[in-house]
Design a protein around this motif. Structure first.
Motif, PDB file in Angstrom:
ATOM      1  N   VAL A 205      56.092  44.540  36.802  1.00 35.39           N
ATOM      2  CA  VAL A 205      55.439  46.052  36.570  1.00 35.39           C
ATOM      3  C   VAL A 205      53.952  45.933  36.920  1.00 35.39           C
ATOM      4  O   VAL A 205      53.228  46.832  37.426  1.00 35.39           O
ATOM      5  N   GLN A 206      53.307  44.801  36.502  1.00 41.06           N
ATOM      6  CA  GLN A 206      52.026  44.517  36.600  1.00 41.06           C
ATOM      7  C   GLN A 206      51.577  44.650  38.236  1.00 41.06           C
ATOM      8  O   GLN A 206      50.885  45.081  38.726  1.00 41.06           O
ATOM      9  N   ARG A 207      52.488  43.814  38.866  1.00 44.18           N
ATOM     10  CA  ARG A 207      52.218  43.708  40.456  1.00 44.18           C
ATOM     11  C   ARG A 207      52.287  44.915  40.758  1.00 44.18           C
ATOM     12  O   ARG A 207      51.384  45.069  42.132  1.00 44.18           O
ATOM     13  N   PHE A 208      53.052  45.926  40.332  1.00 41.49           N
ATOM     14  CA  PHE A 208      53.006  47.249  41.231  1.00 41.49           C
ATOM     15  C   PHE A 208      52.009  48.134  40.876  1.00 41.49           C
ATOM     16  O   PHE A 208      51.501  48.755  41.950  1.00 41.49           O
ATOM     17  N   PHE A 209      51.525  47.910  39.632  1.00 42.98           N
ATOM     18  CA  PHE A 209      50.682  49.103  39.306  1.00 42.98           C
ATOM     19  C   PHE A 209      49.012  48.568  39.158  1.00 42.98           C
ATOM     20  O   PHE A 209      48.259  49.236  39.163  1.00 42.98           O
ATOM     21  N   PHE A 210      49.147  47.295  39.349  1.00 46.31           N
ATOM     22  CA  PHE A 210      47.647  46.808  39.447  1.00 46.31           C
ATOM     23  C   PHE A 210      46.796  47.493  40.472  1.00 46.31           C
ATOM     24  O   PHE A 210      45.604  47.699  40.415  1.00 46.31           O
ATOM     25  N   PRO A 211      47.518  47.312  41.738  1.00 47.84           N
ATOM     26  CA  PRO A 211      46.486  48.019  42.709  1.00 47.84           C
ATOM     27  C   PRO A 211      46.115  49.100  42.477  1.00 47.84           C
ATOM     28  O   PRO A 211      45.158  49.695  42.814  1.00 47.84           O
ATOM     29  N   ARG A 259      37.919  46.502  32.253  1.00 53.63           N
ATOM     30  CA  ARG A 259      38.324  46.660  30.787  1.00 53.63           C
ATOM     31  C   ARG A 259      39.892  47.114  30.917  1.00 53.63           C
ATOM     32  O   ARG A 259      40.726  46.829  30.021  1.00 53.63           O
ATOM     33  N   VAL A 260      40.074  47.886  31.767  1.00 58.67           N
ATOM     34  CA  VAL A 260      41.665  48.366  32.061  1.00 58.67           C
ATOM     35  C   VAL A 260      42.387  47.479  32.917  1.00 58.67           C
ATOM     36  O   VAL A 260      43.272  46.919  32.345  1.00 58.67           O
ATOM     37  N   ALA A 261      41.984  47.388  34.351  1.00 66.89           N
ATOM     38  CA  ALA A 261      43.041  46.932  35.041  1.00 66.89           C
ATOM     39  C   ALA A 261      43.007  45.342  34.841  1.00 66.89           C
ATOM     40  O   ALA A 261      44.129  44.885  34.621  1.00 66.89           O
ATOM     41  N   ILE A 262      42.178  44.608  34.518  1.00 65.69           N
ATOM     42  CA  ILE A 262      42.125  43.273  34.534  1.00 65.69           C
ATOM     43  C   ILE A 262      42.619  42.827  32.930  1.00 65.69           C
ATOM     44  O   ILE A 262      43.559  41.868  32.787  1.00 65.69           O
ATOM     45  N   ALA A 269      46.210  40.259  38.097  1.00 65.00           N
ATOM     46  CA  ALA A 269      44.723  40.130  38.633  1.00 65.00           C
ATOM     47  C   ALA A 269      44.635  38.797  39.122  1.00 65.00           C
ATOM     48  O   ALA A 269      44.096  38.467  40.250  1.00 65.00           O
ATOM     49  N   ARG A 270      45.207  37.789  38.690  1.00 61.81           N
ATOM     50  CA  ARG A 270      45.293  36.485  39.118  1.00 61.81           C
ATOM     51  C   ARG A 270      45.910  36.266  40.460  1.00 61.81           C
ATOM     52  O   ARG A 270      45.463  35.704  41.286  1.00 61.81           O
ATOM     53  N   GLU A 271      46.938  36.849  40.657  1.00 63.12           N
ATOM     54  CA  GLU A 271      47.623  37.119  41.914  1.00 63.12           C
ATOM     55  C   GLU A 271      46.927  37.701  43.162  1.00 63.12           C
ATOM     56  O   GLU A 271      46.799  37.032  44.280  1.00 63.12           O
ATOM     57  N   TYR A 272      46.126  38.874  42.675  1.00 63.37           N
ATOM     58  CA  TYR A 272      45.546  39.441  43.550  1.00 63.37           C
ATOM     59  C   TYR A 272      44.131  39.026  43.740  1.00 63.37           C
ATOM     60  O   TYR A 272      43.511  39.963  44.610  1.00 63.37           O
ATOM     61  N   SER A 273      43.814  37.960  43.099  1.00 59.17           N
ATOM     62  CA  SER A 273      42.386  37.672  43.170  1.00 59.17           C
ATOM     63  C   SER A 273      41.976  37.225  44.463  1.00 59.17           C
ATOM     64  O   SER A 273      40.684  37.787  44.829  1.00 59.17           O
ATOM     65  N   GLY A 315      32.694  39.091  40.739  1.00 59.92           N
ATOM     66  CA  GLY A 315      32.872  38.525  39.159  1.00 59.92           C
ATOM     67  C   GLY A 315      33.983  38.702  38.702  1.00 59.92           C
ATOM     68  O   GLY A 315      34.900  38.023  38.271  1.00 59.92           O
ATOM     69  N   ALA A 316      34.566  39.992  39.212  1.00 59.54           N
ATOM     70  CA  ALA A 316      35.911  40.680  38.532  1.00 59.54           C
ATOM     71  C   ALA A 316      36.866  39.849  39.058  1.00 59.54           C
ATOM     72  O   ALA A 316      37.820  39.506  38.473  1.00 59.54           O
ATOM     73  N   GLY A 317      36.672  39.594  40.302  1.00 53.17           N
ATOM     74  CA  GLY A 317      37.904  38.756  41.266  1.00 53.17           C
ATOM     75  C   GLY A 317      37.757  37.165  40.941  1.00 53.17           C
ATOM     76  O   GLY A 317      38.860  36.867  40.911  1.00 53.17           O
TER      77      GLY A 317
END
Lengths: 480, 640, 104
Positions: A205-211, A259-262, A269-273, A315-317
């Motif tokens: 779920v995370q992987r799909f909605f994070f982008p 605040r929300v996504a990460i 987030a770590r995967e898409y970093s 910084g977020a990445g």
């Protein structure tokens, strides 16, 4: 401390504006309104500090909840932590500056200030919301007034710029909304606090909605390649709107990302970093190079904002604690700095009616106060120690360096290299506009800053200096 | 410790001057600003001398203590668990020496400017900037944390920018200020990345701990596998920090900003571009010296960059006609000396001579150079004020009109040429000893360069004070301009007698300066002076003939070996045109074009579909019917 | 007299319905379209009465509903003619294709 006051006050001011009869009344009522807002945010800061010293454990203070649409689990849920308090303070300061700078708007003054205050209400609401839907609601509240402000009171290709800005930001919100719905589908609730304390969502779920969430909020924060609304939007906007747009609106995106996504989807987030870091670095370096070639002062500042907001995304990445702190610091520092810069440019434009660097020259002799403000904003942009830009950028760099994979190191080195390019374009702009012989003899009769511009300058410079010379209180606030 | 208060005063008085004169100078204090600035700095200098005296005299019989005072018990900016920028003050031999140098020279410049800059429109702003610079430089030498050094490093850069661009309505001054800032910024990038590398390896930013952690013999980072071009990461960190220093110190190839920086007022050149800011790079390497001594490869880099700078600058200085530019290249050359001396440690074969002699020589030369170079610049200021021109051809035979400047200039030239008993002799001798033991080739270059130094300095001396017939009455020079000259001349003459090696190092050896090694440099210097006298003592065509004899080299040197043109080419053609312009174009046309394209595509689709809304009732009725029929069939036959 | 089968009447009403629809969709004159609408309504009336008489002879709901339809058809015709007259005053034509202002 009732946080809803932060939203009620601007709305109250708008209501009062409806009863104002003359332009002068409108201005003063708005000014008093935003000043009260600033005082309120300072009070909030003090109260927060005191409360936090007592209840060290709880993260969010001054919470309040009210059910809104119970069928969909939507509540009006607000609360603040250190970061929110800092962002609210930033918003208040920029708003005071924005109102002061707009003292000489000639046409439809009441509507202008109403829209500006509506923007601020949206921003405050965004920063205090702890319910995803309420967060999104306030995000939307702050998009439409921008369209009107740019389209009516702007300059240059304002209709085109307004339309582009509104459409791209709407696209961002649409993507965010998909993400929000995804979260709801998974957690059956919009409550951020509950989701923070529960475990993370399943990875698929995370992987799909994070982008969706990240790109949606990222569009607000000039994520490459969706940053093109920034140059035209900021440059065609009237000064106050530019200050708000660059200073606060872009931070809505950053705050959302962090605040929300990460926070909700850390594994994704770590995967898409790597992707995030790449896009952020491209934004920083490419933005800086594009800035070098601009001929219009406002475009220079707008592209520079793209470049500096890249630091927030970098910084977020990078996802190390120091880098995340740096991202928050950069949000606050850049907000103040770019508002100051736009205020200075706006003052120059009001007097000389041109923003083209080649037509300006020797203004330091004629308007020393505005020139000093301009130089301070420029020096903050290039990261001079003693001003807030240094604190933020160095924290991001140190945090980014912690990740030792060679790709990340390369990204850090390239981002560091941008300080040279920033120096080049800032000094070119400063040298050509302020120094040198006076370009046009007509400029000799221009006046220096008036009381409203002076007050704006002093307020924002004070903020930059305080953060620049004593950053420890801010980092403590952010790190809770 | 009572010393803490004095040290803080040293730092804060100039800062207070900056704030006071910056905010209120223009409107309220005006002409009095100079006196205020000078008075504040006078107190600061007294404190510095007192602190240094305490520090060095307390040394007798005790090992050289490194006392670190950490102020602001809380950290200034924290980067996580161990790394943080703490504002602290480090007093050790070189920082104690530096505070004396910086405050004394700055005071001389403040006093000199009382006369030189009198009547200037932005008089108080000038003194405010001088105060800012002094504060930043003092902060730089006193920092105990490498990032704190970086902070003050940048502040020094900005002060330099503001002071070079002081006459901001002159486009050349603005361009020079920009160039200085950008070149040093580029070097600062190296410094920053170096800091990132070193701090990550050592997990600390404090100088003491940094040196401690990186020089431990177990798990030494210097023994790590090479990461790039055959050097381990920590070596690269040190090289990058050195690049930062090289930019600030105007070493080849980052020297291009220094000659242009002469656009600033001459007292500024004396302070910043001769005695203090440009030695910041040397100071930085000296501060990290224990680390630099651990690696041979980096030492080679330091050695060669320093030596090449020294030689190159000396050759160029022989052809320049602007008095300030000659002095600027001379500065670059002397800094080259200081730098390469710091690169000699590792290369010493085992011998009785302490390999630290390079370090001692470098610091000693820094000290003496500050005096005679500042003196040279201030004399140049007096000369320029008199003849209203910087070019040597407008000068000549001035020894009757400027008697005091004449004597002082002569003393300074003798000092820089290394003629005993003036100070330059002692400091150069140490450096040359180090070079002799480290690398004979470098020694040869250094020796040749000192000959060239004597030559071009006396070329300048003779062209200004002799050459043409001496006429005229002594020019009335204000006292405020004369006193600094005298004080600096005394320093330039007698500073050589200070036993530096005692002060800097524990158990520093007393080496005999009267030995075989002292003779060749003096001889070469005398040769150089002789040739200069022969060419320039009287007006003749000998210089032109000499120039014609070396035509190719002369032209190349006159045009500063076309390095500026190369830089302009790289920046304008390559960076601007090949990177900047395409970036802007891509953004406007491709990225933005994509967005606009999306909008156009949407509009076109919409235009195509809009025909459904034809406005004709019967069409709508058709849609109704088809829809209902379709739904009916769907529900009756398909969905059961 | 042999009883007429129901489906004959249904054929009639269906045919009338579709003739009315055809007229509604195809004719250009607005009055003619109105006449087609009346045809449709009348066909529905026939349907109601037929079903009432053949399937539920004791009840009269079908007849009542037909009366409603007749009344409403009359009212609707009046309103429609009023609209057409107003429209004619504006666009000077009773051609339905001329009244296409509410388009894109």
């Amino acid at each position: 401390m009732n946080l809803s006051l932060l939203i009620i006050l601007p709305l109250l001011t708008i209501l009062l504006l409806a009863f104002c009869r003359s332009q002068s009344q409108v201005r003063w009522v708005s000014f008093i309104g935003v000043t009260v807002q600033l005082v309120l945010s300072l009070v909030l800061l003090a109260l927060y500090w005191r409360e936090h010293a007592v209840h060290g454990a709880t993260r969010f203070l001054f919470e309040s909840r009210q059910s809104w649409f119970s069928a969909l689990n939507i509540e009006y849920h607000v609360g603040v932590d250190g970061i929110s308090v800092a962002m609210i303070l930033l918003t208040a300061m920029v708003m005071v500056g924005a109102v002061l700078v707009s003292w000489n708007i000639g046409a439809q003054v009441k509507e202008f200030f109403v829209l500006l205050l509506l923007l601020s209400a949206g921003a405050y609401g965004f920063f205090i919301s702890l319910d995803l839907f309420t967060l999104f609601f306030f995000l939307e509240v702050s998009v439409i007034p921008k369209f009107l402000l740019i389209g009516i009171w702007g300059s240059g290709p304002k209709e085109y710029a307004a339309m582009k800005l509104a459409l791209m930001l709407m696209a961002g919100s649409a993507l965010t909304f998909v993400g929000v719905l995804g979260v709801y589908y998974q957690a059956h609730s919009f409550d951020l606090l509950r989701m923070f304390s529960e475990g993370a969502m399943p990875l698929s779920v995370q992987r799909f909605f994070f982008p969706f969430l990240f790109v949606g909020f990222g569009i607000f924060s000039a994520l490459f390649p969706f940053h093109t609304w920034v140059p035209d939007g900021h440059s065609s906007a009237p000064t106050a709107a530019s200050m708000f747009l660059a200073g606060i609106s872009m931070k809505l995106g950053g705050y959302g990302c962090l605040r929300v996504a990460i926070a909700l989807m850390p594994d994704a987030a770590r995967e898409y970093s790597p992707v995030i870091v790449t896009l952020a670095t491209i934004g920083i370096v490419y933005g800086a190079f594009a800035t070098m070639m601009q001929k219009d002062l406002k475009y220079i500042n707008a592209y520079s904002s793209v470049s500096h907001c890249g630091f927030i995304l970098l910084g977020a990445g990078m996802l190390t604690p120091t880098a995340l702190t740096g991202a928050y610091l950069q949000m606050i520092s850049h907000g103040l700095m770019t508002a100051l810069f736009f205020a200075a440019i706006g003052s120059i434009y009001e007097r000389t009616h041109t923003r083209l660097v080649e037509r300006l020259g020797g203004l330091q002799k004629i308007m020393p106060f505005i020139a000093t403000i301009f130089v301070i904003a420029g020096l903050c942009s290039l990261g001079l120690p003693g001003l807030s830009g240094f604190v933020a950028e160095m924290t991001v760099f140190m945090g980014s360096w912690q990740r030792s994979a060679s790709g990340y190191r390369l990204a850090t080195v390239l981002s560091c290299a941008s300080i040279v390019i920033t120096a080049v374009y800032i000094l070119r702009a400063t040298g050509q506009t302020l120094m040198g012989p006076v370009k046009d003899p007509q400029y000799n009769s221009l006046t220096d800053a008036k009381w409203n511009e002076r007050l704006t300058g002093i307020l924002l410079v004070a903020g930059i200096l305080v953060i620049g010379t004593a950053p420890f209180w801010l980092t403590e606030l952010i790190n809770k | 410790m009572p010393n803490t208060a004095y040290i803080l005063l040293i730092l804060l008085l100039p800062l207070f001057g900056f704030v006071l004169l910056g905010l209120f100078g223009r409107r309220y204090i005006r002409g009095f600003s100079g006196v205020i600035g000078a008075a504040l700095l006078f107190v600061s200098t007294l404190c510095a001398l007192y602190v240094a005296y305490n520090y060095f005299s307390g040394n007798a019989g005790m090992p050289a203590l490194r006392r670190t005072y950490t102020l602001f018990g809380a950290t200034w900016l924290s980067f996580g668990r161990d790394l943080s920028i703490d504002m602290g003050i480090l007093i050790d031999p070189i920082s104690a020496m530096m505070i004396v140098v910086v405050t004394v020279i700055s005071l001389m410049v403040h006093v000199f400017s009382l006369g030189y800059m009198k009547g200037e429109e932005r008089y108080s702003t000038y003194y405010a900037f001088l105060g800012l610079f002094t504060f930043s430089m003092l902060g730089l030498v006193l920092s105990s944390n490498i990032f704190e050094t970086y902070i003050f490093w940048e502040l020094v850069g900005v002060s330099s920018f503001l002071l070079i661009g002081f006459y901001y309505d002159r486009p050349t001054a603005v361009a020079a200020a920009k160039k200085a800032f950008i070149v040093t910024r580029f070097a600062d990038l190296g410094f920053l990345i170096g800091i990132l590398i070193l701090s990550f390896q050592a997990q600390t930013l404090d100088f003491g701990w940094l040196i401690n952690n990186l020089s431990s013999f177990e798990h030494s980072p210097f023994n790590e596998p090479p990461v790039f071009l055959g050097l381990p990461l920590v070596d690269w960190g040190l090289i990058l920090v050195f690049i930062g220093g090289a930019g600030k110190s105007a070493l080849f190839p980052l020297h291009i900003w220094l000659p242009d920086a002469m656009e600033g007022p001459t007292p500024v050149s004396a302070l910043i571009h001769a005695a203090t800011m440009v030695v910041a790079g040397v100071y930085l390497v000296a501060r990290l010296y224990p680390l630099y001594t651990l690696t041979r490869d980096v030492q080679q880099v330091v050695l060669y960059v320093g030596a090449i700078s020294a030689l190159l600058a000396a050759i160029i200085a022989c052809t320049q006609t602007d008095i300030k530019r000659v002095l600027a290249y001379s500065t670059m050359s002397q800094i080259g000396y200081m730098m390469f001396a710091l690169g000699t440690y590792r290369l010493f074969p085992p011998s009785l001579v302490d390999p630290k002699i390079g370090f001692i020589g470098s610091m000693f030369h820094l000290f003496t150079h500050a005096f005679f170079k500042a003196l040279l610049f201030l004399c140049a200021g007096v000369i320029i004020h008199l003849v209203h021109s910087n070019e040597m051809k407008d000068m000549g035979g001035l020894r009757k009109r400027l008697p005091l400047a004449h004597i002082c200039f002569l003393i300074a030239c003798l000092a820089i040429s290394g003629i005993p008993p003036f100070s330059g002799f002692f400091s150069k001798e140490d450096i040359l000893s180090a070079a002799w033991r480290a690398d004979k080739f470098i020694y040869a270059i250094a020796l040749f360069t000192s000959g060239l130094t004597a030559f071009y300095m006396f070329r300048l001396y003779f062209s200004v004070f002799w050459n043409k017939p001496a006429t005229g009455h002594p020019h009335a020079q204000p006292l405020v301009e004369s006193i600094p000259l005298v004080i600096l001349a005394i320093g330039a003459a007698f500073a050589g007698l200070i036993p530096f090696s005692h002060l800097l190092i524990v158990g520093g050896h007393v080496h005999s300066t009267i030995g075989r090694n002292a003779v060749p440099p003096v001889l070469i210097a005398l040769l150089g002076i002789g040739i200069a006298a022969w060419l320039y003592y009287k007006q003749s065509d000998r210089p032109q003939k000499a120039a014609a004899a070396f035509r190719g080299l002369y032209t190349a040197a006159y045009h500063k070996f076309y390095i500026d043109e190369l830089y302009l080419f790289v920046t304008k053609k390559i960076i601007f045109n090949c990177i900047g312009r395409p970036a802007a174009w891509i953004d406007r046309n491709i990225v933005d074009g994509l967005m606009n394209g999306l909008a156009v595509a949407t509009a076109r689709i919409s235009a195509t579909i809009k025909g459904i809304q034809s406005g004709k009732v019967q069409d709508y009725a058709w849609f109704f019917f088809v829809g209902i029929a379709g739904l009916a069939i769907l529900f009756i036959y398909i969905v059961r | 007299m042999p009883v007429i089968p129901l489906h004959y009447i249904l054929f009639l009403s269906t045919a009338l319905f579709f003739i009315g629809m055809y007229g509604l969709f195809t004719r250009r004159n607005m009055i003619t379209m109105l006449m087609s609408v009346e045809l449709i309504l009348n066909s529905v009336n026939i349907n109601f009465v037929a079903f009432n008489k053949y399937l539920y002879p004791e009840n009269l709901e079908g007849l009542f509903f037909s009366l409603f339809i007749i009344a409403i058809a009359a009212a609707e015709a009046a309103v429609a003619i009023a609209i057409i007259i107003n429209l004619y005053r504006n666009i000077r034509s009773v051609d339905v294709e001329a009244a296409d202002d509410m388009k894109f």
